[in-house]
Design an enzyme around this catalytic site. Structure first.
Site, PDB file in Angstrom:
ATOM      1  N   SER A 179       0.454  -1.044  -0.050  1.00 19.31           N
ATOM      2  CA  SER A 179       0.466   0.007  -0.006  1.00 19.31           C
ATOM      3  C   SER A 179       0.875   1.377   0.444  1.00 19.31           C
ATOM      4  O   SER A 179       0.675   2.280  -0.781  1.00 19.31           O
ATOM      5  CB  SER A 179      -1.311  -0.119   1.060  1.00 19.31           C
ATOM      6  OG  SER A 179      -1.737  -0.997   1.125  1.00 19.31           O
ATOM      7  N   GLY A 228     -14.484 -12.243   5.729  1.00 14.12           N
ATOM      8  CA  GLY A 228     -15.067 -10.882   5.722  1.00 14.12           C
ATOM      9  C   GLY A 228     -14.869 -10.478   4.473  1.00 14.12           C
ATOM     10  O   GLY A 228     -15.116  -9.884   3.930  1.00 14.12           O
ATOM     11  N   ALA A 229     -13.784 -11.127   3.792  1.00 16.52           N
ATOM     12  CA  ALA A 229     -13.863 -10.207   1.969  1.00 16.52           C
ATOM     13  C   ALA A 229     -14.576 -10.993   1.160  1.00 16.52           C
ATOM     14  O   ALA A 229     -15.717 -10.359   0.885  1.00 16.52           O
ATOM     15  CB  ALA A 229     -12.397 -11.531   1.504  1.00 16.52           C
ATOM     16  N   ALA A 240     -17.297 -17.218   3.250  1.00  9.52           N
ATOM     17  CA  ALA A 240     -17.887 -17.199   3.364  1.00  9.52           C
ATOM     18  C   ALA A 240     -17.137 -15.774   4.792  1.00  9.52           C
ATOM     19  O   ALA A 240     -18.164 -15.630   5.625  1.00  9.52           O
ATOM     20  CB  ALA A 240     -17.995 -17.609   3.918  1.00  9.52           C
ATOM     21  N   ASN A 242     -11.906  -1.075   5.578  1.00 10.43           N
ATOM     22  CA  ASN A 242     -10.271  -1.190   5.252  1.00 10.43           C
ATOM     23  C   ASN A 242      -9.803   0.595   5.536  1.00 10.43           C
ATOM     24  O   ASN A 242      -8.930   0.347   4.924  1.00 10.43           O
ATOM     25  CB  ASN A 242     -10.794  -2.001   3.773  1.00 10.43           C
ATOM     26  CG  ASN A 242     -11.194  -1.431   2.975  1.00 10.43           C
ATOM     27  OD1 ASN A 242     -11.897  -0.283   2.973  1.00 10.43           O
ATOM     28  ND2 ASN A 242     -10.641  -0.953   1.795  1.00 10.43           N
ATOM     29  N   LYS A 268     -10.226  -5.188  10.670  1.00 10.58           N
ATOM     30  CA  LYS A 268     -11.445  -4.622   9.740  1.00 10.58           C
ATOM     31  C   LYS A 268     -12.214  -4.553  10.896  1.00 10.58           C
ATOM     32  O   LYS A 268     -13.270  -3.788  10.594  1.00 10.58           O
ATOM     33  CB  LYS A 268     -11.348  -5.636   8.258  1.00 10.58           C
ATOM     34  CG  LYS A 268     -10.424  -5.122   7.458  1.00 10.58           C
ATOM     35  CD  LYS A 268     -11.173  -5.790   6.313  1.00 10.58           C
ATOM     36  CE  LYS A 268      -9.502  -5.310   4.740  1.00 10.58           C
ATOM     37  NZ  LYS A 268     -10.042  -6.463   3.555  1.00 10.58           N
ATOM     38  N   THR A 310      -6.075  -3.400   7.024  1.00 10.20           N
ATOM     39  CA  THR A 310      -5.924  -4.957   7.112  1.00 10.20           C
ATOM     40  C   THR A 310      -5.552  -5.702   7.733  1.00 10.20           C
ATOM     41  O   THR A 310      -6.241  -5.570   8.848  1.00 10.20           O
ATOM     42  CB  THR A 310      -4.888  -4.737   6.151  1.00 10.20           C
ATOM     43  OG1 THR A 310      -4.441  -6.189   4.930  1.00 10.20           O
ATOM     44  CG2 THR A 310      -3.419  -4.982   6.401  1.00 10.20           C
ATOM     45  N   ASP A 363     -13.009  -2.405  -0.411  1.00  6.67           N
ATOM     46  CA  ASP A 363     -13.080  -3.464  -1.198  1.00  6.67           C
ATOM     47  C   ASP A 363     -13.557  -3.614  -1.962  1.00  6.67           C
ATOM     48  O   ASP A 363     -13.146  -4.900  -2.908  1.00  6.67           O
ATOM     49  CB  ASP A 363     -12.754  -4.412   0.081  1.00  6.67           C
ATOM     50  CG  ASP A 363     -11.664  -4.735   1.332  1.00  6.67           C
ATOM     51  OD1 ASP A 363     -10.273  -4.243   0.442  1.00  6.67           O
ATOM     52  OD2 ASP A 363     -11.423  -4.748   1.848  1.00  6.67           O
TER      53      ASP A 363
HETATM   54  P1  NDP Z   1     -11.573 -14.831   7.063  1.00  4.90           P
HETATM   55  O1  NDP Z   1     -10.539 -15.004   8.040  1.00  4.90           O
HETATM   56  O2  NDP Z   1     -13.087 -14.220   7.463  1.00  4.90           O
HETATM   57  O3  NDP Z   1     -12.116 -16.032   5.931  1.00  4.90           O
HETATM   58  C1  NDP Z   1     -11.303 -16.663   5.997  1.00  4.90           C
HETATM   59  C2  NDP Z   1     -12.668 -17.576   4.479  1.00  4.90           C
HETATM   60  O4  NDP Z   1     -11.594 -18.399   4.211  1.00  4.90           O
HETATM   61  C3  NDP Z   1     -13.565 -18.074   4.939  1.00  4.90           C
HETATM   62  O5  NDP Z   1     -14.571 -18.316   3.952  1.00  4.90           O
HETATM   63  C4  NDP Z   1     -12.702 -19.519   5.722  1.00  4.90           C
HETATM   64  O6  NDP Z   1     -14.027 -20.919   5.765  1.00  4.90           O
HETATM   65  C5  NDP Z   1     -12.200 -19.652   4.509  1.00  4.90           C
HETATM   66  N1  NDP Z   1     -10.826 -21.209   4.182  1.00  4.90           N
HETATM   67  C6  NDP Z   1      -9.881 -20.996   4.797  1.00  4.90           C
HETATM   68  N2  NDP Z   1      -8.675 -21.608   4.581  1.00  4.90           N
HETATM   69  C7  NDP Z   1      -9.228 -22.734   3.684  1.00  4.90           C
HETATM   70  C8  NDP Z   1      -9.692 -23.829   3.513  1.00  4.90           C
HETATM   71  N3  NDP Z   1      -8.093 -24.946   3.549  1.00  4.90           N
HETATM   72  N4  NDP Z   1     -10.215 -24.288   2.179  1.00  4.90           N
HETATM   73  C9  NDP Z   1     -11.192 -23.941   1.979  1.00  4.90           C
HETATM   74  N5  NDP Z   1     -11.649 -22.369   2.786  1.00  4.90           N
HETATM   75  C10 NDP Z   1     -10.900 -21.990   3.726  1.00  4.90           C
HETATM   76  O7  NDP Z   1     -10.545 -14.098   6.179  1.00  4.90           O
HETATM   77  P2  NDP Z   1     -11.003 -12.817   5.264  1.00  4.90           P
HETATM   78  O8  NDP Z   1     -12.198 -12.982   4.573  1.00  4.90           O
HETATM   79  O9  NDP Z   1     -10.447 -11.508   5.550  1.00  4.90           O
HETATM   80  O10 NDP Z   1      -9.726 -13.146   3.716  1.00  4.90           O
HETATM   81  C11 NDP Z   1     -10.049 -14.068   2.891  1.00  4.90           C
HETATM   82  C12 NDP Z   1      -8.636 -13.725   2.151  1.00  4.90           C
HETATM   83  O11 NDP Z   1      -9.011 -12.581   1.111  1.00  4.90           O
HETATM   84  C13 NDP Z   1      -7.580 -12.911   2.986  1.00  4.90           C
HETATM   85  O12 NDP Z   1      -6.469 -14.017   2.409  1.00  4.90           O
HETATM   86  C14 NDP Z   1      -7.401 -11.935   2.505  1.00  4.90           C
HETATM   87  O13 NDP Z   1      -6.069 -11.468   2.673  1.00  4.90           O
HETATM   88  C15 NDP Z   1      -7.953 -11.264   1.087  1.00  4.90           C
HETATM   89  N6  NDP Z   1      -8.233 -10.397   0.595  1.00  4.90           N
HETATM   90  C16 NDP Z   1      -7.330  -9.711  -0.321  1.00  4.90           C
HETATM   91  C17 NDP Z   1      -8.564  -8.559  -0.745  1.00  4.90           C
HETATM   92  C18 NDP Z   1      -7.493  -8.100  -1.886  1.00  4.90           C
HETATM   93  O14 NDP Z   1      -7.325  -6.628  -2.151  1.00  4.90           O
HETATM   94  N7  NDP Z   1      -6.909  -8.791  -2.695  1.00  4.90           N
HETATM   95  C19 NDP Z   1      -9.130  -7.592   0.297  1.00  4.90           C
HETATM   96  C20 NDP Z   1      -9.156  -8.337   1.069  1.00  4.90           C
HETATM   97  C21 NDP Z   1      -9.155  -9.599   1.093  1.00  4.90           C
HETATM   98  P3  NDP Z   1     -14.668 -21.376   6.962  1.00  4.90           P
HETATM   99  O15 NDP Z   1     -15.539 -20.010   7.291  1.00  4.90           O
HETATM  100  O16 NDP Z   1     -15.254 -22.303   6.524  1.00  4.90           O
HETATM  101  O17 NDP Z   1     -13.334 -21.116   8.236  1.00  4.90           O
END
Ligand code: NDP
Length: 273
Positions: free
Chosen positions: A19, A132-133, A130, A89, A68, A64, A104
């Site tokens: 960033s 935060g993203a 499902a 964010n 968040k 980040t 985002d």
């Molecule tokens: P969260 O921790 O809130 O959610 C993680 C999600 O990933 C859940 O749905 C979880 O499933 C799932 N998950 C984790 N590991 C596995 C696996 N091995 N197999 C299947 N499902 C899995 O994270 P966020 O939603 O905040 O972020 C998700 C990603 O998005 C991050 O890697 C983040 O860096 C990226 N991101 C990128 C941005 C960008 O600007 N490029 C902006 C925002 C986020 P379950 O619910 O079953 O645990």
């Protein structure tokens, strides 16, 4: 001598964040006099670090992982899109107020529609994850009026909760990974699996030749999800474009000036890389 307006990105870890480079480019391009730094907050010390930054005259922050939700809780006012995302964010500090925003979803839409050239309107869209993203991009996706939106997640309950929460904004179907039995024009991986070199166990049939597969995770190597999608003939894209576009929207929120993201792509990720 006038002092530059101060901004920062706050997270833990934060050393890897691109960033500051992105915002430095925006500032040069638009001739805005700002500084932008990385701030590492202790896991239990988000609020204290933000307060200190405000006391020192800071004007705004990007937030980040993993803060968040803390930013959402700390904001004294929220934009409608931050409220829908349930996460913040972007913080703007003005007249004693802490405004919480979320850029985002806008960033992802700009990257898919303008940069990648795919229409979401009328498209069949699969959203994996499902957390935060995923939650943050559902409303912007629905606003584009896709023909179909399916959310698949490891914990099915969480996907159902999201579908219920957004039910007034549009129709969302929910599926387990293994039960996905159709092809999609756009598949978005909003899970964090790629961070641990893993991917959700989805069947190859979800991808379409020439369709778009986008992983929100970004890095120098393709994630397992993107490698798998490419093998099925999909066009692949990581989360770098979303990162640059959400940054541009934050810059606009703070400065009221819209930067051009194209030069940032060519400098920070030249076509050969
Ligand atoms: P969260 O921790 O809130 O959610 C993680 C999600 O990933 C859940 O749905 C979880 O499933 C799932 N998950 C984790 N590991 C596995 C696996 N091995 N197999 C299947 N499902 C899995 O994270 P966020 O939603 O905040 O972020 C998700 C990603 O998005 C991050 O890697 C983040 O860096 C990226 N991101 C990128 C941005 C960008 O600007 N490029 C902006 C925002 C986020 P379950 O619910 O079953 O645990």
């Amino acid at each position: 001598m006038p002092v530059s307006d101060r901004y920062a990105v706050i997270g833990n870890p934060i050393a890897h964040s691109k960033s500051p480079d992105i915002h430095a480019q925006f500032a040069r391009q638009t001739r805005q006099d700002i500084t932008y730094q990385r701030l590492l907050a202790p896991l239990d010390g988000f609020e204290a670090v933000v307060k200190q930054f405000i006391a020192e005259g800071g004007k705004g922050m990007n937030v980040t992982v993993p803060f968040k939700l803390d930013a959402f809780a700390m904001a004294t006012a929220l934009t409608p899109r931050a409220r829908a995302a349930g996460a913040v964010n972007t913080l703007k500090f003005e007249n004693g107020e802490i405004l919480g925003d979320n850029t985002d979803g806008k960033g992802l839409m700009m990257d898919i529609i303008r940069n990648a050239g795919y229409a979401v309107a009328g498209a069949r869209v699969l959203l994996l994850g499902a957390g935060g993203a995923a939650r943050g991009v559902i409303l912007p996706l629905l606003e584009e009026r896709p023909a179909r939106l399916v959310i698949a997640n490891r914990s099915l309950d969480k996907a159902r909760e999201l579908a219920d929460f957004f039910s007034t904004a549009g129709r969302i179907s929910v599926s387990a990974f293994s039960e996905l039995d159709e092809a999609f024009d756009i598949v978005i991986n909003a899970t964090s699996a790629g961070l641990s070199d893993d991917m959700p166990p989805i069947p190859a049939r979800v991808f379409k030749k020439g369709g778009l597969a986008l992983d929100m995770v970004y890095g120098n190597e393709l994630t397992p999800f993107l490698r798998f999608a490419a093998e099925q003939g999909a066009n692949v894209r990581d989360g770098f474009g979303m990162l640059v576009e959400q940054a541009a929207e934050s810059f606009y929120v703070w400065r009221g000036v819209q930067p051009d993201t194209r030069p940032v792509f060519s400098v920070l990720r030249p076509p050969s890389s």
